[in-house]
Design a protein around this motif. Sequence first.
Motif: not given
Length: 340
Positions: A143-147, A222-230
């Motif tokens: 997944m890719m995340l931003t503010k 960029c990370t994985w859902t086990g980390n980023g979903m939180a």
Amino acid sequence: MAPTSEVDASDVPTTTTSTEKRALSRRRFAAGALGAAGLTGMAGCSSVLGNADSSETITMLLTPDTPSDVRPQYQPVHDLLEGEIDGLDLEMKVPQDYSAVRPALRSEQAEIGMDDVTLISDPDMMDLFGTAVTGGTAFYFSMMLTKPESDIDERTDLEGRSVAFADRLSTSGSIFAVYALKEAGLDVGDAPDGPPVDFDGTWSNHEDAVQKVINDDADACCTWTGNGMAYLAQDQELPEEVANQDSFVGNRGSESETLRPFWWSFPIPKQPIYARQSWDSPMKEEIRQTLIDSDRELIEEYLPEDYNEDDLPFSTLRETTMDNYEPVITRLNDLGIELG
């Protein structure tokens, strides 16, 4: 959104150990404790249980990341294996990065690993046990995340921006992500082995990548859902296949900071668990079979107090082959990543 993977997560084995054995195992671990174990370049933990005259010490290498995050997550797996297998003294250690895993196995400093890149780099060196299953699924997502207030809505918006990645050989936090940016038309240059052209990239680990966005040191990560979903809002809408196939959806809203996802991969097979072929011991088959025979009910008996079940990285193994990791191999080859 990327096309759906054809890998099937069904038919997970669920053989159960006897109630009497489980109860005995739990009593055994009521007196147990974990301490530090040293190995150059790695942080680890080992059980203080077992008779030195009869036990066999086995070293399992966890997925490279922040040791204080990874080791507690795998505590139930550690306790399960020691509790179910007589004479096993299991040490779990966290390599500094993915490139440290294969040398440790080749030099026989460890017997077991659990990352797909090392397995792919030398499959003839490994005996594949299977793919980890949690929450009934053998998949996770990149997944890719931003503010939330960012104007980044799609991958092409990262042109000229700063992007934080996990370890350069992380499947979800680097390899799938860099490939996805290349697919979107961005010039990734020599990334992840060298600097990209159309954006600024930094590589560290999953949690550091997220923190760079939170601290305004990067525009996206960029990370994985086990980390980023939180870091997603509790009511964050998810793509249908993520909602149905990811085992970490219950983590939404568990962190105080909130980030917004703008890209998801297709389902990626979770980490394999494998052993080096040169390890010749009956304990190898005992460990493999115990992991396959495990199920959610059994491993829950080994959860420490105050353990967050949403963080559980394993409940059983699904027997798989190298074919399941073909999407990873495709991306490694396309990006010209040398694993030697």
